[in-house]
Design an enzyme around this catalytic site. Structure first.
Site, PDB file in Angstrom:
ATOM      1  N   GLU A 266     -61.771  15.392  81.138  1.00  0.00           N
ATOM      2  CA  GLU A 266     -62.379  15.106  82.432  1.00  0.00           C
ATOM      3  C   GLU A 266     -62.668  13.615  82.533  1.00  0.00           C
ATOM      4  O   GLU A 266     -62.576  12.889  81.532  1.00  0.00           O
ATOM      5  CB  GLU A 266     -63.660  15.924  82.622  1.00  0.00           C
ATOM      6  CG  GLU A 266     -64.751  15.592  81.626  1.00  0.00           C
ATOM      7  CD  GLU A 266     -65.875  16.629  81.591  1.00  0.00           C
ATOM      8  OE1 GLU A 266     -65.637  17.797  81.920  1.00  0.00           O
ATOM      9  OE2 GLU A 266     -66.987  16.238  81.207  1.00  0.00           O
TER      10      GLU A 266
ATOM     11  N   HIS B 160     -71.849  17.014  83.531  1.00  0.00           N
ATOM     12  CA  HIS B 160     -71.822  16.602  82.132  1.00  0.00           C
ATOM     13  C   HIS B 160     -72.306  15.159  82.039  1.00  0.00           C
ATOM     14  O   HIS B 160     -71.863  14.319  82.822  1.00  0.00           O
ATOM     15  CB  HIS B 160     -70.403  16.674  81.561  1.00  0.00           C
ATOM     16  CG  HIS B 160     -69.898  18.078  81.423  1.00  0.00           C
ATOM     17  ND1 HIS B 160     -68.571  18.395  81.530  1.00  0.00           N
ATOM     18  CD2 HIS B 160     -70.543  19.240  81.175  1.00  0.00           C
ATOM     19  CE1 HIS B 160     -68.423  19.701  81.357  1.00  0.00           C
ATOM     20  NE2 HIS B 160     -69.603  20.236  81.143  1.00  0.00           N
TER      21      HIS B 160
END
Lengths: 298, 397
Positions: A213, A252
């Site tokens: 990501e 995150h």
């Protein structure tokens, strides 16, 4: 120790769980035992001497290691307790720490990183969803519905996105040779690039699927390492966050594009130049992996 | 978490860093007496918003004047007038977006004579897992531009946490900035102060741009931008108290109170997902099928019916939302809990736009049954691709 853990010929590694008597910990210990994990001890300062679901509980890590020879620990403790728990385990002689707790303070993570190096030990996390060698052992949260023995090594930053990826691959008959959740935090013990030497000669692995990501340079660093030391197996990557705005942390702690760094484009470009097949979405990735591996088999 | 410049300077002053004397004002009435408490002969009047580029920014309202968010004044009256002009007005900078930000606080401080300007930052280096110092002789400029055009003018190095800050670290900075004599000593002390503040207060970023050398040979922190680790707020209650909620998006603020991770975006499709990676992937696939996500929303691993209801309320409070996609992968979380939450929320809030629900994982059958037997007009999807296609079709036709 990670290398030992994924080696199908090596004996099962003895594992202990810190904070074993907590509600979630107890539930996950049962799931891990059911998956074959060799959990030899639980740690709880208040419940030393008891036995929970067949697992002996010790008051301290030192007692547990002395009595059982535990080499790996899974601290299932709140964010502020991860560093002290890891410190106690390292002092007791544990060689691998897998931290699944989300929300570990960055300063604590930097301290743990230095401690791990000092002890010559290994750390996977922070915020790792877990590790597994399906059919053999699992450490952490990885859902059983997604686990199946097979040819794919799955390396992931994310929890649910890797569950989704694993399930789609599994539905095409492609299970995992090993699954390493490196976690989505900015500071971590094991980065994608660190896994390259572990999987080059890993016989059960025929292909690697990366669940990456935006944020940081882990994917770029992996690409650099793959260019220098090719894996000799096909590598595929799904990268989440191509639609994310700059300057915002996407859930995150590590998933942030700032100052033009950590973008999807930069990662995709670096990985592609290292020969990695990059995807923005799961369905085309799964199709491609299935196609390539079938071709190889035929 | 970010704080205002005046708060950052007050915090650094507590640690012994050299900053100018200043006063923050919230109303025009306070401005004159605040400026009067300072020595002069030069006053700097600075808009306090959580965005960079204030000096080069401009105000939307004509009454605020043509100058940017940082203004010089040569008298108490002039300082008070400039503060008055900025308060309540909207400042647009390259970091605020075109909507700009309302200026609710203005900082008035003593002006400083500048001999040289430098750039200095401490940050968390992800590669080395250590705190890193970054400095440059090109002060007052955008460091990313310096890095792109003249990278040799930037020095950066990291500090081993096992050893901590050492005076030689400070000397490296001082010599890289070309300091001599007493300024070297001051720099060594200032770097130790900044490193201490950074670690003790769990900062993620500390940027001083510019750090200045004055004609008298002293160093001074002329601007300061601090960012803190939200996960360490429990041990920094003093910092937590500096949070200015008026600087945050009201929907993001409401979400954070329910422990939901929400980020407002500009698109038309609201998303509710569990897990940050899957939430990002859901946004990506919506875009891939030709629409734009209205938000990022991670309901987390331990979502309850109440949390799901709140998440639904927050999504539907966005007037741009023309459709909603719920995408749940029940690993730790159970699909039936999500389904109950969605049904309760729809009954509570009402449903004015198409809703696509995709459930997978633990208790998925039970979850689907709850949705199907609710009598609500919900479109079921089999997988993420199917879900994205269905919601984009429902919205775009």
């Amino acid at each position: 120790m990670l290398e030992h853990l994924i080696d199908p010929a090596a004996p099962q590694v003895p594992v202990m769980v810190q904070g074993a008597t907590g509600r979630a910990a107890r539930q996950h210990i049962k799931l891990m035992l059911r998956h074959g994990t060799n959990i030899v001890a639980g740690i709880s300062p208040k419940a030393g001497g008891e036995v929970q679901d067949g697992v002996p509980i010790f008051a301290t890590c030192a007692d547990a290691v002395a009595a059982t020879g535990a080499r790996v620990t899974l601290p299932m403790v709140p964010p502020m307790s991860v560093l002290p728990a890891a410190r106690e385990a390292l002092e007791a002689g544990v060689r691998l720490i897998v931290t699944v707790t989300e929300g570990m303070p960055v300063r604590d993570a930097m301290h743990l990183h230095a401690l791990i190096r000092e002890h010559g030990a290994e750390w996977t996390g922070a915020s790792s969803p877990g590790l597994a060698v399906p059919g053999r052992c699992k450490l952490g949260f990885l859902p059983d519905a997604c686990l199946a023995p097979g040819p794919i090594a799955l390396w992931s930053k994310s929890g649910t996105l890797s569950y989704e990826t694993a399930l789609r691959l599994k539905s095409r008959g492609l299970g995992q040779s090993a699954w390493i959740g490196v976690g989505g935090d900015a500071i971590k013990g094991t980065r994608f690039a660190d896994l390259v030497p572990l999987f080059r000669d890993h016989a059960p692995t025929r292909a690697v699927v990366i669940v990456g990501e935006i944020g940081g340079t882990e994917e770029e660093d992996l690409a650099a390492r793959l260019s220098q030391e090719p894996l000799g197996k096909p590598v595929y990557a799904i990268l989440a966050g191509s639609a994310a705005p700059e300057g915002k942390t996407m859930g995150h702690a590590g998933a942030i594009v700032s100052g033009g760094k950590g973008t999807f484009e930069s990662k995709a470009e670096a990985l592609q130049s290292a020969g990695v097949h990059v995807f923005r979405a799961i369905p085309p990735l799964v199709d491609r992996v299935a196609q390539d591996l079938q071709k190889e088999t035929a | 978490m970010n704080i205002h410049e005046y708060q950052a300077k007050a915090l650094l002053r507590q640690y012994g860093a050299p900053v100018s004397d200043g006063r923050v004002v919230l109303t025009a009435n306070e401005a004159k007496s605040a400026a009067g408490e300072l020595d002069g002969p030069l006053w700097v009047v600075k808009a306090q918003i959580h965005a960079g580029g204030r000096g080069k920014g401009s105000f939307k309202e004509a009454e605020a004047g043509e100058k940017g968010g940082v203004r010089l004044a040569k008298s108490v009256q002039e300082a008070a007038d400039e503060a008055k002009k900025m308060l309540g007005k909207t400042l647009v900078t390259h970091q605020t977006g075109p909507a700009g930000k309302q200026v609710n606080r203005v900082y008035i401080e003593d002006g400083s004579d500048i001999e040289k300007e430098f750039y200095l930052a401490l940050l968390v280096d992800r590669g080395s897992s250590r705190i890193s110092f970054v400095c440059s002789t090109e002060g007052g400029m955008d460091i990313e531009e310096v890095a792109a055009s003249t990278p040799d003018k930037i020095l950066s190095f990291d500090v081993d946490p096992a050893i901590g800050y050492q005076p030689y670290h400070g000397r490296r900075v001082a010599f890289a900035l070309g300091l001599t004599g007493g300024a070297v000593k001051q720099c060594v002390k200032l770097m130790s102060i900044l490193y201490k503040a950074f670690t003790e207060k769990d900062m993620e970023m500390l940027e001083i741009n510019p750090l200045i050398l004055m004609p008298n040979g002293d160093l001074k922190v002329l601007d300061a931008k601090l960012g803190f680790d939200g996960n360490a707020m429990y041990r920094n209650q003093d910092v937590a108290g500096l949070r200015d909620e008026t600087e945050e998006d009201p929907k993001e603020l409401a979400a954070s109170k329910y422990d939901l991770n929400y980020i407002a975006l500009d698109g038309e499709i609201g998303c509710m997902v569990n897990g940050a990676g899957l939430a990002m992937a859901t946004m990506d696939i919506i875009k891939l099928y030709g629409a734009e996500p209205a938000n990022f929303l991670d309901v987390g691993g331990g979502a309850t019916k109440e949390k799901v209801t709140e998440a639904f309320k927050i999504i539907t409070s966005d007037p741009n939302v023309k459709g909603i996609l719920v995408n749940i992968f029940g690993g730790i979380m159970r699909c039936d809990v999500i389904a109950e939450g969605v049904v309760a929320a729809v009954k509570d809030v009402g449903l004015k736009v198409p809703l696509v629900v995709r459930l997978e994982g633990t208790n998925v059958e039970k979850g689907k049954e709850i949705i199907n037997s609710s009598g609500l007009d919900v479109i079921a999807a089999d997988d993420l691709k199917d879900g994205a296609q269905k919601i984009v079709k429902a919205v775009k036709g």
